[in-house]
Design a protein around this motif. Structure first.
Motif, mmCIF file in Angstrom:
data_model
loop_
_atom_site.group_PDB
_atom_site.id
_atom_site.type_symbol
_atom_site.label_atom_id
_atom_site.label_comp_id
_atom_site.label_asym_id
_atom_site.label_seq_id
_atom_site.Cartn_x
_atom_site.Cartn_y
_atom_site.Cartn_z
ATOM 1 N N GLN A 180 93.055 30.931 31.660
ATOM 2 C CA GLN A 180 92.106 31.344 30.630
ATOM 3 C C GLN A 180 92.648 30.965 29.261
ATOM 4 O O GLN A 180 93.855 30.802 29.087
ATOM 5 C CB GLN A 180 91.837 32.852 30.716
ATOM 6 N N TYR A 181 91.737 30.782 28.310
ATOM 7 C CA TYR A 181 92.109 30.446 26.932
ATOM 8 C C TYR A 181 93.087 29.277 26.902
ATOM 9 O O TYR A 181 94.089 29.300 26.182
ATOM 10 C CB TYR A 181 92.710 31.658 26.219
ATOM 11 N N ILE A 196 98.043 31.889 33.552
ATOM 12 C CA ILE A 196 98.070 31.069 32.347
ATOM 13 C C ILE A 196 97.065 31.639 31.343
ATOM 14 O O ILE A 196 95.880 31.763 31.652
ATOM 15 C CB ILE A 196 97.685 29.602 32.653
ATOM 16 N N GLY A 197 97.553 31.988 30.149
ATOM 17 C CA GLY A 197 96.651 32.310 29.049
ATOM 18 C C GLY A 197 96.356 33.770 28.811
ATOM 19 O O GLY A 197 95.540 34.100 27.945
ATOM 20 N N GLY A 218 95.591 32.921 19.965
ATOM 21 C CA GLY A 218 95.959 31.523 20.184
ATOM 22 C C GLY A 218 95.533 31.030 21.554
ATOM 23 O O GLY A 218 94.776 31.689 22.277
ATOM 24 N N ARG A 219 96.007 29.866 21.909
ATOM 25 C CA ARG A 219 95.672 29.236 23.185
ATOM 26 C C ARG A 219 96.957 28.843 23.924
ATOM 27 O O ARG A 219 98.053 28.941 23.379
ATOM 28 C CB ARG A 219 94.841 27.965 22.960
ATOM 29 N N VAL A 220 96.792 28.363 25.165
ATOM 30 C CA VAL A 220 97.844 27.644 25.874
ATOM 31 C C VAL A 220 97.402 26.191 25.996
ATOM 32 O O VAL A 220 96.279 25.911 26.406
ATOM 33 C CB VAL A 220 98.098 28.229 27.277
ATOM 34 N N ILE A 221 98.286 25.278 25.623
ATOM 35 C CA ILE A 221 98.016 23.851 25.782
ATOM 36 C C ILE A 221 99.061 23.286 26.728
ATOM 37 O O ILE A 221 100.269 23.364 26.465
ATOM 38 C CB ILE A 221 98.061 23.123 24.433
ATOM 39 N N ILE A 222 98.594 22.750 27.854
ATOM 40 C CA ILE A 222 99.476 22.153 28.859
ATOM 41 C C ILE A 222 99.152 20.671 28.928
ATOM 42 O O ILE A 222 98.032 20.289 29.265
ATOM 43 C CB ILE A 222 99.297 22.834 30.229
#
Length: 354
Positions: A180-181, A196-197, A218-222
């Motif tokens: 998510q996110y 995740i997220g 904020g976000r998670v960027i992978i």
């Protein structure tokens, strides 16, 4: 261990073709038509198996091995019995990994668990989600509103993809994982149970006794080619993003806190905890069960020994270990001194007993 139906042997690859694919050299060209079908440790290898050796310690096992071929450095070729073919490589460990991927491609990422080839009955895909052709969604998976998933990706049973999440092409989101996110690149593997997220751990002092939750927006960027192990958790950022760099591999049961930024091609082993807002450079290797303090910087190429406690910045290229973590030469000297003092005390105690 006998071959089993989970990972059956390959139909067969000629050693001549395998050598070309690996950039290796076949020591005896007359062996080019020999066939390998699987990988195996040296001590129980049989006909059709490919093995590798990295040191002379394997000499005794080689004498009784029935392997078809051995991958090794040219300096070790003389150890291999005449009945076993030799593939020469300056990087035999890497070449063996590449060979395993060719011989057992289905083991490279979690496989589809059901016979579905599209969206399975029992899966829920929101009408406003957008899936490119070739996406597989297994039973009990949930795809949220506005989510986008690229061609060739696989969503495992019971996985949850949150609203507006973006997942690239040829990704695997395994059984029971939640995303998510987050923005996920291409060729990413997320193993079962990963989270995740979710929001990070952030609180401000409140009325005594008590704490007030700090909003996490904020976000998670992978990035591309990342692998996330089973039951690993990666928190979204507070007001910035949590970022996992291209090619990084994270083991099972790792905790990555909010706002952490991990560089490209890092390796992080099981049980590591990384506190919020830490910056980790490219090519960093962190040993299992290590703890990384928040708001510190770890430079490019750093190596951290298992079960270390990192409390302050580490310059690029250094090797650290211990609690608190310190340069490896200092850590090893301290350990040697402790062992020496312990031995001295034991000797004195034994003398008093006499």
């Amino acid at each position: 261990m006998e071959h089993n139906w989970f990972f059956p042997p390959h139909d067969g690859i000629r050693l001549g073709d395998l050598a070309v694919a690996l950039g290796a050299e076949l020591a005896d060209a007359a062996h080019a038509d020999r066939i390998v079908r699987s990988v195996s440790p040296v001590n129980r290898a049989k006909e059709g198996d490919l093995c590798y050796i990295l040191s002379r310690k394997m000499r005794a096992e080689l004498d009784t091995s029935a392997a078809t071929a051995i991958l090794c450095d040219p300096s070790l070729a003389s150890l291999v019995p005449a009945h076993i073919s030799v593939l020469l490589s300056k990087r035999p460990h890497t070449a063996f990994a590449q060979a395993g991927a060719l011989l057992h491609s289905s083991a490279m990422s979690p496989d589809v668990m059901t016979s579905t080839s599209a969206i399975a009955p029992g899966a829920y895909v929101d009408p406003e989600a957008r899936l490119e052709p070739g996406v597989t969604v297994e039973p009990m998976a949930v795809i949220g509103k506005g989510a986008e998933i690229g061609e060739g990706s696989h969503i495992g049973p019971g996985a949850v993809i949150g609203a507006d999440v973006r997942i690239g092409r040829d990704c695997t989101i395994s059984a029971g994982a939640t995303v998510q996110y987050a923005l996920i690149g291409n060729n990413v593997i997320i193993h079962p149970g990963a989270r995740i997220g979710q929001d990070g751990f952030g609180y401000a002092p409140g009325p005594k006794p008590g704490m007030i939750k700090i909003v996490q927006i904020g976000r998670v960027i992978i990035q591309d080619h990342v692998e996330i192990g089973a039951n690993t958790t990666i928190d979204r950022g507070t007001m910035d993003d949590t970022v996992i760099g291209e090619g990084t591999k994270i083991d099972n049961q790792v905790q990555v806190g909010h706002n952490v930024r991990i560089g490209r091609h890092c390796g992080i082993v099981s049980g590591v905890g990384i506190a919020g807002s830490t910056r980790i450079g490219d090519g960093v290797m962190i040993g299992g069960a290590s703890g990384i303090n928040g708001h510190i910087t770890i430079g490019d190429g750093v190596q951290i020994a298992a079960m270390s406690g990192v409390v302050s910045d580490i310059p690029a290229g250094e090797k650290y270990g211990g609690i608190p973590a310190r340069p490896m030469r200092d850590f090893l000297r301290d350990m040697a001194e402790i062992v020496m003092r312990s031995g001295t005390r034991t000797q004195k105690k034994g003398g008093n007993d006499e």
